[in-house]
Scaffold this active site. Structure first.
Site, PDB file in Angstrom:
ATOM      1  N   GLY A 198       1.184   6.653  11.364  1.00  0.00           N
ATOM      2  CA  GLY A 198       2.164   7.489  10.678  1.00  0.00           C
ATOM      3  C   GLY A 198       3.322   6.649  10.176  1.00  0.00           C
ATOM      4  O   GLY A 198       3.454   5.467  10.509  1.00  0.00           O
ATOM      5  N   VAL A 222      -1.847   4.396   9.541  1.00  0.00           N
ATOM      6  CA  VAL A 222      -2.357   4.031  10.863  1.00  0.00           C
ATOM      7  C   VAL A 222      -1.829   5.027  11.899  1.00  0.00           C
ATOM      8  O   VAL A 222      -2.529   5.933  12.317  1.00  0.00           O
ATOM      9  CB  VAL A 222      -1.993   2.581  11.219  1.00  0.00           C
ATOM     10  CG1 VAL A 222      -2.481   2.231  12.624  1.00  0.00           C
ATOM     11  CG2 VAL A 222      -2.616   1.622  10.212  1.00  0.00           C
ATOM     12  N   SER A 257       6.044   1.146  12.442  1.00  0.00           N
ATOM     13  CA  SER A 257       5.376   0.335  13.468  1.00  0.00           C
ATOM     14  C   SER A 257       4.792  -0.941  12.876  1.00  0.00           C
ATOM     15  O   SER A 257       4.613  -1.934  13.586  1.00  0.00           O
ATOM     16  CB  SER A 257       4.284   1.153  14.158  1.00  0.00           C
ATOM     17  OG  SER A 257       3.367   1.683  13.213  1.00  0.00           O
ATOM     18  N   HIS A 284      -2.981   0.092  -7.644  1.00  0.00           N
ATOM     19  CA  HIS A 284      -3.700  -1.132  -7.998  1.00  0.00           C
ATOM     20  C   HIS A 284      -3.455  -1.553  -9.442  1.00  0.00           C
ATOM     21  O   HIS A 284      -4.047  -2.512  -9.917  1.00  0.00           O
ATOM     22  CB  HIS A 284      -5.201  -0.938  -7.772  1.00  0.00           C
ATOM     23  CG  HIS A 284      -5.570  -0.786  -6.332  1.00  0.00           C
ATOM     24  ND1 HIS A 284      -6.822  -0.390  -5.913  1.00  0.00           N
ATOM     25  CD2 HIS A 284      -4.836  -0.954  -5.197  1.00  0.00           C
ATOM     26  CE1 HIS A 284      -6.840  -0.334  -4.595  1.00  0.00           C
ATOM     27  NE2 HIS A 284      -5.657  -0.666  -4.141  1.00  0.00           N
ATOM     28  N   SER A 285      -2.578  -0.858 -10.129  1.00  0.00           N
ATOM     29  CA  SER A 285      -2.196  -1.306 -11.468  1.00  0.00           C
ATOM     30  C   SER A 285      -1.288  -2.525 -11.392  1.00  0.00           C
ATOM     31  O   SER A 285      -0.996  -3.158 -12.402  1.00  0.00           O
ATOM     32  CB  SER A 285      -1.491  -0.184 -12.241  1.00  0.00           C
ATOM     33  OG  SER A 285      -0.228   0.122 -11.663  1.00  0.00           O
ATOM     34  N   ARG A 308       2.011  -1.839  -0.497  1.00  0.00           N
ATOM     35  CA  ARG A 308       0.978  -2.194   0.495  1.00  0.00           C
ATOM     36  C   ARG A 308       1.516  -2.054   1.906  1.00  0.00           C
ATOM     37  O   ARG A 308       0.819  -1.594   2.816  1.00  0.00           O
ATOM     38  CB  ARG A 308       0.512  -3.621   0.233  1.00  0.00           C
ATOM     39  CG  ARG A 308      -0.556  -4.131   1.210  1.00  0.00           C
ATOM     40  CD  ARG A 308      -1.867  -3.388   1.028  1.00  0.00           C
ATOM     41  NE  ARG A 308      -2.907  -3.979   1.847  1.00  0.00           N
ATOM     42  CZ  ARG A 308      -3.122  -3.671   3.130  1.00  0.00           C
ATOM     43  NH1 ARG A 308      -2.359  -2.791   3.734  1.00  0.00           N
ATOM     44  NH2 ARG A 308      -4.110  -4.244   3.798  1.00  0.00           N
ATOM     45  N   ASP A 315       1.608   1.067   6.996  1.00  0.00           N
ATOM     46  CA  ASP A 315       2.372   1.751   8.025  1.00  0.00           C
ATOM     47  C   ASP A 315       1.934   3.199   8.174  1.00  0.00           C
ATOM     48  O   ASP A 315       1.545   3.644   9.251  1.00  0.00           O
ATOM     49  CB  ASP A 315       3.864   1.690   7.687  1.00  0.00           C
ATOM     50  CG  ASP A 315       4.730   2.284   8.789  1.00  0.00           C
ATOM     51  OD1 ASP A 315       4.444   2.011   9.973  1.00  0.00           O
ATOM     52  OD2 ASP A 315       5.680   3.014   8.480  1.00  0.00           O
ATOM     53  N   SER A 367       1.045 -10.667 -14.482  1.00  0.00           N
ATOM     54  CA  SER A 367       2.318 -11.093 -13.910  1.00  0.00           C
ATOM     55  C   SER A 367       3.487 -10.212 -14.340  1.00  0.00           C
ATOM     56  O   SER A 367       4.612 -10.418 -13.891  1.00  0.00           O
ATOM     57  CB  SER A 367       2.611 -12.545 -14.308  1.00  0.00           C
ATOM     58  OG  SER A 367       2.636 -12.691 -15.712  1.00  0.00           O
ATOM     59  N   PRO A 400      -9.770   1.048   6.114  1.00  0.00           N
ATOM     60  CA  PRO A 400     -11.095   0.724   5.583  1.00  0.00           C
ATOM     61  C   PRO A 400     -11.079  -0.474   4.660  1.00  0.00           C
ATOM     62  O   PRO A 400     -10.055  -0.839   4.090  1.00  0.00           O
ATOM     63  CB  PRO A 400     -11.480   1.997   4.825  1.00  0.00           C
ATOM     64  CG  PRO A 400     -10.177   2.589   4.413  1.00  0.00           C
ATOM     65  CD  PRO A 400      -9.231   2.295   5.553  1.00  0.00           C
TER      66      PRO A 400
END
Length: 353
Positions: free
Chosen positions: A99, A97, A103, A214-215, A89, A94, A274, A184
């Site tokens: 590159g 946005v 940042s 998202h796994s 994530r 990073d 978990s 988004p």
């Protein structure tokens, strides 16, 4: 949340990253050929390309940089397997946005990490620890941007994905503005998501592949509420969500009707939960109408994204290969090299005092 870009394809076929059309049974071959090409040169996502394969080993006085980084990631991962989803994530926030310039790591009242889209980001402690180690062993050589890319690669590998080549030599950005964050919402429509991320230079295969992140991991109930209670402002649940699964989710995410009410976290992929393992079960849930996020479920709304999801659900090895290549490509978005940017001494601040 992770997404990627748009390429218009003919039904029943898929675009190889070299630009040629390939039938699905040839996916593994197409991916293998692209992977070989990307070892020697970064993808077309970023131009001009100045990243190098084994940059630290071949061109710096810190040849063991990747070994040091991998060791620290392994130590963290043994105690906390959530770092894989957190680093994924963080890298996404990073790269998508300004590159892949680290940042997102900069502190400040108006920094990217303070933007509402980045609320709840984690993984900073991992990067901080690695940077501390690198500055002791090789001061002023290894960038925060490369650390973030390499650490994410190693954490993903520990979770079950392949270890993919990361070209290195990135330098760190010197500005971070929350106003520039336009990531988004997880409720974005499929077409809008595809159009938005096409501007990053990634194709439809990247789009479906990177959603595979998202796994693992969790999301807040606020990003699921519309599907459970007010889909498209109808006042009803999403009709494309399995009813039994929707009932389970409503128990975990009750309606928020009071100010200050808690916003629980739920697993993005209950089948992994978990265990935080990278598997094809995410795509199997999509095909069963049991996705948590709307953007994931929308893979069924397009013939091409549907067919790719079916391929990944049926063949884990195809998914692993594609994920490796898409992560490599994402890490090449608008990098700083050469004399651009700097090598920060501390990832939270630029070197200017």
């Amino acid at each position: 949340m992770l997404f990627a870009g748009l390429v218009h394809l003919k039904v029943g076929k898929k675009m190889g990253r070299s630009g040629s059309l390939v039938i699905y049974p040839l996916l593994v071959l197409a991916l293998s050929m692209c992977m070989i090409a990307n070892v020697d040169a970064a993808s077309s996502v970023q131009t001009p390309v100045k990243l190098r394969w084994q940059y630290y080993k071949k061109y710096t006085k810190c040849p063991e940089a990747e070994v040091y980084i991998r060791h620290q990631v392994e130590l963290f991962w043994k105690n906390d397997k959530t770092i894989t989803s957190k680093l994924l994530r963080l890298l996404y926030s990073d790269c998508f946005v300004t590159g892949c310039d680290a940042s997102i790591l900069l502190d400040g009242p108006d920094s990217e990490k303070t933007a509402k889209q980045n609320w709840g980001l984690g993984g900073f402690a991992v990067i901080d620890k690695i940077k501390t180690v690198m500055e002791k062993r090789c001061p002023g050589i290894v960038s925060c941007a490369d650390i973030l890319n390499l650490a994410t690669r190693d954490a993903v590998h520990l979770a079950g994905a392949p270890s993919y080549p990361v070209l290195t030599g990135r330098r760190d950005g010197m500005t971070s503005k929350a106003a520039s964050v336009d990531l988004p919402s997880p409720s974005i429509s499929l077409n809008d998501a595809l159009e938005y991320f096409s501007s990053k230079g990634l194709d439809m295969l990247d789009f479906v592949t990177l959603l595979g992140a998202h796994s693992m991991g969790k999301t807040r109930c606020r990003y699921v509420e519309d599907r459970l209670y007010n889909f498209n402002n109808t006042g009803k649940p999403d009709p494309y969500m399995d009813q039994a699964f929707a009932a389970q989710m409503r128990k975990l995410c009750p309606p928020r009707t009071k100010k200050g009410q808690s916003d629980p976290q739920v697993f993005l992929n209950p089948d992994s939960g978990s265990n935080y393992k990278f598997t094809e079960s995410f795509y199997k849930r999509v095909l069963s109408y049991k996705s948590v996020l709307g953007v994931d479920q929308q893979l069924l709304y397009n013939n091409d994204t549907l067919q790719i999801a079916q391929e990944f659900a049926a063949n884990f090895e195809d998914l692993r290969r594609s994920f490796a290549l898409s992560m490599n490509r994402m890490g090449n978005i608008n990098v700083l090299t050469g004399n651009a940017g700097e090598i920060r001494q501390n990832c939270h601040f630029t070197n200017k005092k």
